[in-house]
Design a protein around this motif. Structure first.
Motif, mmCIF file in Angstrom:
data_model
loop_
_atom_site.group_PDB
_atom_site.id
_atom_site.type_symbol
_atom_site.label_atom_id
_atom_site.label_comp_id
_atom_site.label_asym_id
_atom_site.label_seq_id
_atom_site.Cartn_x
_atom_site.Cartn_y
_atom_site.Cartn_z
ATOM 1 N N LEU A 173 -3.173 8.985 7.234
ATOM 2 C CA LEU A 173 -2.026 8.186 7.662
ATOM 3 C C LEU A 173 -1.155 8.979 8.608
ATOM 4 O O LEU A 173 -1.274 10.197 8.709
ATOM 5 C CB LEU A 173 -1.212 7.660 6.483
ATOM 6 N N GLY A 201 -2.078 3.499 8.115
ATOM 7 C CA GLY A 201 -3.000 4.080 7.147
ATOM 8 C C GLY A 201 -4.429 3.908 7.632
ATOM 9 O O GLY A 201 -4.783 2.871 8.195
ATOM 10 N N ILE A 234 -7.240 4.796 1.201
ATOM 11 C CA ILE A 234 -6.526 5.402 2.326
ATOM 12 C C ILE A 234 -6.890 6.880 2.355
ATOM 13 O O ILE A 234 -6.664 7.601 1.398
ATOM 14 C CB ILE A 234 -5.006 5.213 2.175
ATOM 15 N N ALA A 237 -0.594 5.155 -0.886
ATOM 16 C CA ALA A 237 -0.595 6.273 0.058
ATOM 17 C C ALA A 237 0.123 7.508 -0.487
ATOM 18 O O ALA A 237 -0.003 8.597 0.076
ATOM 19 C CB ALA A 237 0.052 5.839 1.366
ATOM 20 N N GLN A 263 0.805 -1.216 0.000
ATOM 21 C CA GLN A 263 0.000 0.000 0.000
ATOM 22 C C GLN A 263 0.841 1.271 0.000
ATOM 23 O O GLN A 263 0.295 2.367 0.013
ATOM 24 C CB GLN A 263 -0.934 0.009 1.214
ATOM 25 N N GLN A 297 -8.237 3.676 6.430
ATOM 26 C CA GLN A 297 -9.006 3.417 5.212
ATOM 27 C C GLN A 297 -10.488 3.663 5.445
ATOM 28 O O GLN A 297 -10.998 3.405 6.539
ATOM 29 C CB GLN A 297 -8.811 1.963 4.758
#
Length: 160
Positions: free
Chosen positions: A57, A46, A54, A8, A4, A48
């Motif tokens: 964060l 993160g 996302i 991000a 991920q 979500q």
């Protein structure tokens, strides 16, 4: 997760517009443990939404503080949500608080970026969410950007 990191990156671009994707990947890989205990002493969390995007964060490290002892140090905080910034901010702050508890921290030190509008801008939902959760301003953090270190051969030339 490691997969991920690229997902991000758009949030990171809002937080640090001049940062390139390779610098972000290097930072993320350096603070995210591949294997080991969960939660780890350093990492990136993160947040979500229900669709798997996302929308917030932060990076963190469990550190030691002279006054507070074990501290969760939180940086690179960003929340972006088109429809519910306050809700996303509350979700992120809740994640910070739960992480601090799971790492047996006695305090949380959070640095919020003041250069852009993301965490503290219009309406200040992120700052408000931290304050509503009991976080208070304790100090100011200063930053001095240093010039790149001189190469050893350059230093020898100056010494002679």
């Amino acid at each position: 997760t490691a997969r991920q990191i690229d997902q991000a990156f758009p949030l990171i671009q809002v937080l640090a517009p001049g940062l390139d994707v390779e610098r972000w990947r290097a930072f993320a890989r350096a603070v995210m443990p591949e294997d080991g205990p969960r939660p780890a002493p350093t990492g990136i969390v993160g947040i979500q939404n229900g669709n798997g995007y996302i929308h917030g964060l932060f990076s963190y490290a469990r550190t030691q503080d002279l006054v507070h002892g074990a501290v969760l140090t939180v940086e690179n905080v960003i929340v972006l949500d088109l429809f519910d910034m306050a809700g996303a901010a509350l979700t992120l702050v809740g994640a910070v608080d739960r992480l601090a508890s799971s790492l047996a921290c006695t305090a949380i030190h959070t640095s919020l970026d003041t250069r852009g509008a993301a965490p503290c801008g219009r309406g200040r939902p992120l700052l408000d969410a931290f304050r509503e959760s009991g976080h208070a301003v304790e100090c100011r953090r200063l930053c001095k950007v240093l010039p790149p270190a001189a190469a050893p051969s350059d230093m020898m030339k100056k010494a002679h």
